[in-house]
Design a protein around this motif. Structure first.
Motif, PDB file in Angstrom:
ATOM      1  N   LEU A   1     -13.346 -14.464 -12.343  1.00  0.00           N
ATOM      2  CA  LEU A   1     -12.361 -13.311 -12.751  1.00  0.00           C
ATOM      3  C   LEU A   1     -12.316 -12.043 -12.136  1.00  0.00           C
ATOM      4  O   LEU A   1     -11.719 -11.630 -11.786  1.00  0.00           O
ATOM      5  CB  LEU A   1     -12.538 -13.658 -14.166  1.00  0.00           C
ATOM      6  N   GLU A   2     -13.477 -11.622 -12.390  1.00  0.00           N
ATOM      7  CA  GLU A   2     -14.202 -10.203 -11.751  1.00  0.00           C
ATOM      8  C   GLU A   2     -13.804 -10.429 -10.465  1.00  0.00           C
ATOM      9  O   GLU A   2     -13.185  -8.849  -9.832  1.00  0.00           O
ATOM     10  CB  GLU A   2     -15.687  -9.804 -11.880  1.00  0.00           C
ATOM     11  N   ASP A   3     -13.906 -11.703  -9.099  1.00  0.00           N
ATOM     12  CA  ASP A   3     -14.030 -11.135  -8.141  1.00  0.00           C
ATOM     13  C   ASP A   3     -12.005 -11.851  -7.438  1.00  0.00           C
ATOM     14  O   ASP A   3     -11.868 -10.929  -6.995  1.00  0.00           O
ATOM     15  CB  ASP A   3     -14.338 -12.841  -7.314  1.00  0.00           C
ATOM     16  N   TYR A   4     -11.659 -12.315  -8.468  1.00  0.00           N
ATOM     17  CA  TYR A   4     -10.154 -11.949  -8.794  1.00  0.00           C
ATOM     18  C   TYR A   4      -9.443 -10.318  -9.368  1.00  0.00           C
ATOM     19  O   TYR A   4      -9.067 -10.202  -7.950  1.00  0.00           O
ATOM     20  CB  TYR A   4      -9.638 -13.481  -9.214  1.00  0.00           C
ATOM     21  N   ALA A   5     -10.214  -9.499  -9.986  1.00  0.00           N
ATOM     22  CA  ALA A   5      -9.387  -8.258 -10.106  1.00  0.00           C
ATOM     23  C   ALA A   5     -10.225  -7.256  -9.445  1.00  0.00           C
ATOM     24  O   ALA A   5      -9.087  -6.861  -8.472  1.00  0.00           O
ATOM     25  CB  ALA A   5     -10.236  -8.226 -11.245  1.00  0.00           C
ATOM     26  N   GLY A   6     -11.311  -7.606  -8.300  1.00  0.00           N
ATOM     27  CA  GLY A   6     -11.674  -6.915  -7.539  1.00  0.00           C
ATOM     28  C   GLY A   6     -10.763  -7.287  -5.934  1.00  0.00           C
ATOM     29  O   GLY A   6     -10.832  -5.935  -5.899  1.00  0.00           O
ATOM     30  N   GLY A   7     -10.972  -8.044  -5.729  1.00  0.00           N
ATOM     31  CA  GLY A   7      -9.888  -8.410  -4.660  1.00  0.00           C
ATOM     32  C   GLY A   7      -8.231  -7.691  -5.334  1.00  0.00           C
ATOM     33  O   GLY A   7      -8.173  -6.739  -3.425  1.00  0.00           O
ATOM     34  N   ILE A   8      -7.823  -8.182  -6.088  1.00  0.00           N
ATOM     35  CA  ILE A   8      -6.271  -7.069  -6.127  1.00  0.00           C
ATOM     36  C   ILE A   8      -6.529  -6.224  -6.518  1.00  0.00           C
ATOM     37  O   ILE A   8      -5.919  -5.210  -5.879  1.00  0.00           O
ATOM     38  CB  ILE A   8      -6.022  -7.778  -7.933  1.00  0.00           C
ATOM     39  N   LEU A   9      -7.636  -5.406  -6.545  1.00  0.00           N
ATOM     40  CA  LEU A   9      -7.733  -3.776  -6.624  1.00  0.00           C
ATOM     41  C   LEU A   9      -8.058  -2.717  -5.293  1.00  0.00           C
ATOM     42  O   LEU A   9      -7.425  -2.206  -4.823  1.00  0.00           O
ATOM     43  CB  LEU A   9      -9.738  -3.836  -7.232  1.00  0.00           C
ATOM     44  N   VAL A  10      -8.957  -3.812  -4.431  1.00  0.00           N
ATOM     45  CA  VAL A  10      -8.882  -3.654  -2.981  1.00  0.00           C
ATOM     46  C   VAL A  10      -7.289  -3.464  -2.626  1.00  0.00           C
ATOM     47  O   VAL A  10      -7.578  -2.669  -1.446  1.00  0.00           O
ATOM     48  CB  VAL A  10     -10.090  -4.977  -1.876  1.00  0.00           C
ATOM     49  N   GLN A  11      -6.549  -4.441  -2.513  1.00  0.00           N
ATOM     50  CA  GLN A  11      -5.707  -4.584  -1.556  1.00  0.00           C
ATOM     51  C   GLN A  11      -4.116  -3.581  -2.347  1.00  0.00           C
ATOM     52  O   GLN A  11      -4.290  -3.173  -1.280  1.00  0.00           O
ATOM     53  CB  GLN A  11      -4.860  -6.237  -2.432  1.00  0.00           C
ATOM     54  N   GLN A  12      -4.972  -3.410  -3.390  1.00  0.00           N
ATOM     55  CA  GLN A  12      -4.110  -2.143  -4.192  1.00  0.00           C
ATOM     56  C   GLN A  12      -4.706  -1.386  -3.270  1.00  0.00           C
ATOM     57  O   GLN A  12      -3.778   0.071  -2.646  1.00  0.00           O
ATOM     58  CB  GLN A  12      -3.800  -2.228  -5.419  1.00  0.00           C
ATOM     59  N   LEU A  13      -5.757  -1.104  -3.725  1.00  0.00           N
ATOM     60  CA  LEU A  13      -6.484   0.024  -2.412  1.00  0.00           C
ATOM     61  C   LEU A  13      -6.389   0.317  -0.878  1.00  0.00           C
ATOM     62  O   LEU A  13      -5.354   1.477  -0.181  1.00  0.00           O
ATOM     63  CB  LEU A  13      -7.919   0.238  -2.891  1.00  0.00           C
ATOM     64  N   ARG A  14      -5.737  -0.961  -0.668  1.00  0.00           N
ATOM     65  CA  ARG A  14      -5.222  -0.483   1.343  1.00  0.00           C
ATOM     66  C   ARG A  14      -3.722  -0.576   1.038  1.00  0.00           C
ATOM     67  O   ARG A  14      -3.546   0.144   2.476  1.00  0.00           O
ATOM     68  CB  ARG A  14      -5.617  -1.962   1.343  1.00  0.00           C
ATOM     69  N   ASP A  15      -3.191  -1.243   0.428  1.00  0.00           N
ATOM     70  CA  ASP A  15      -2.102  -0.828   0.428  1.00  0.00           C
ATOM     71  C   ASP A  15      -1.201   1.131  -0.596  1.00  0.00           C
ATOM     72  O   ASP A  15      -0.923   1.356   0.992  1.00  0.00           O
ATOM     73  CB  ASP A  15      -0.913  -1.421  -0.126  1.00  0.00           C
ATOM     74  N   ALA A  16      -1.799   1.811  -0.743  1.00  0.00           N
ATOM     75  CA  ALA A  16      -2.330   3.218  -1.105  1.00  0.00           C
ATOM     76  C   ALA A  16      -1.938   3.480  -0.080  1.00  0.00           C
ATOM     77  O   ALA A  16      -1.855   4.862   0.620  1.00  0.00           O
ATOM     78  CB  ALA A  16      -3.200   3.265  -2.528  1.00  0.00           C
ATOM     79  N   PHE A  17      -3.822   3.272   0.526  1.00  0.00           N
ATOM     80  CA  PHE A  17      -4.059   4.267   1.722  1.00  0.00           C
ATOM     81  C   PHE A  17      -3.562   3.620   3.350  1.00  0.00           C
ATOM     82  O   PHE A  17      -4.031   4.536   4.070  1.00  0.00           O
ATOM     83  CB  PHE A  17      -5.694   4.089   2.101  1.00  0.00           C
ATOM     84  N   SER A  18      -2.809   3.112   2.837  1.00  0.00           N
ATOM     85  CA  SER A  18      -1.908   2.402   4.471  1.00  0.00           C
ATOM     86  C   SER A  18      -0.862   3.438   4.945  1.00  0.00           C
ATOM     87  O   SER A  18      -0.913   3.348   6.512  1.00  0.00           O
ATOM     88  CB  SER A  18      -1.802   1.053   4.702  1.00  0.00           C
ATOM     89  N   SER A  19      -0.449   3.796   4.084  1.00  0.00           N
ATOM     90  CA  SER A  19       0.875   5.375   4.098  1.00  0.00           C
ATOM     91  C   SER A  19      -0.297   6.151   5.299  1.00  0.00           C
ATOM     92  O   SER A  19       0.358   7.063   5.939  1.00  0.00           O
ATOM     93  CB  SER A  19       1.961   5.655   2.790  1.00  0.00           C
ATOM     94  N   ILE A  20      -1.248   6.044   4.438  1.00  0.00           N
ATOM     95  CA  ILE A  20      -2.133   7.425   5.176  1.00  0.00           C
ATOM     96  C   ILE A  20      -2.219   7.677   6.479  1.00  0.00           C
ATOM     97  O   ILE A  20      -2.568   8.217   7.710  1.00  0.00           O
ATOM     98  CB  ILE A  20      -3.092   8.369   4.275  1.00  0.00           C
ATOM     99  N   ARG A  21      -2.568   6.496   7.169  1.00  0.00           N
ATOM    100  CA  ARG A  21      -2.760   6.157   8.353  1.00  0.00           C
ATOM    101  C   ARG A  21      -1.841   6.435   9.343  1.00  0.00           C
ATOM    102  O   ARG A  21      -1.517   6.414  10.510  1.00  0.00           O
ATOM    103  CB  ARG A  21      -3.854   4.448   8.605  1.00  0.00           C
ATOM    104  N   GLY A  22      -0.786   6.470   9.321  1.00  0.00           N
ATOM    105  CA  GLY A  22       0.124   6.103   9.385  1.00  0.00           C
ATOM    106  C   GLY A  22       0.739   4.769   9.967  1.00  0.00           C
ATOM    107  O   GLY A  22       1.171   4.330  10.204  1.00  0.00           O
TER     108      GLY A  22
END
Length: 67
Positions: free
Chosen positions: A46-67
């Motif tokens: 469960l911790e691994d699953y939650a960490g994966g979701i968090l990483v994916q959300q951070l990737r999505d949030a910062f993908s707009s910064i890269r352009g």
């Protein structure tokens, strides 16, 4: 070769000196170990699953910064 044979003879000798637990003590101990192992596996999954979701959300949030 004599060292290896001597080593295994010593292992067998020590194994015979061990006071092994009786079945009435052994079975509950194994049950406790299995319960703790299963709980830890579920918790870590469960911790691994939650960490994966968090990483994916951070990737999505910062993908707009890269352009």
């Amino acid at each position: 070769m004599k060292k290896i044979v001597g080593y295994f003879k010593g292992v067998i000798k020590e194994g015979k000196r061990i006071k092994w637990p009786k079945r009435l003590q052994f079975v509950p101990a194994v049950a406790v170990v299995l319960c703790i192992t299963i709980f830890a596996a579920i918790f870590l999954a469960l911790e691994d699953y939650a960490g994966g979701i968090l990483v994916q959300q951070l990737r999505d949030a910062f993908s707009s910064i890269r352009g």
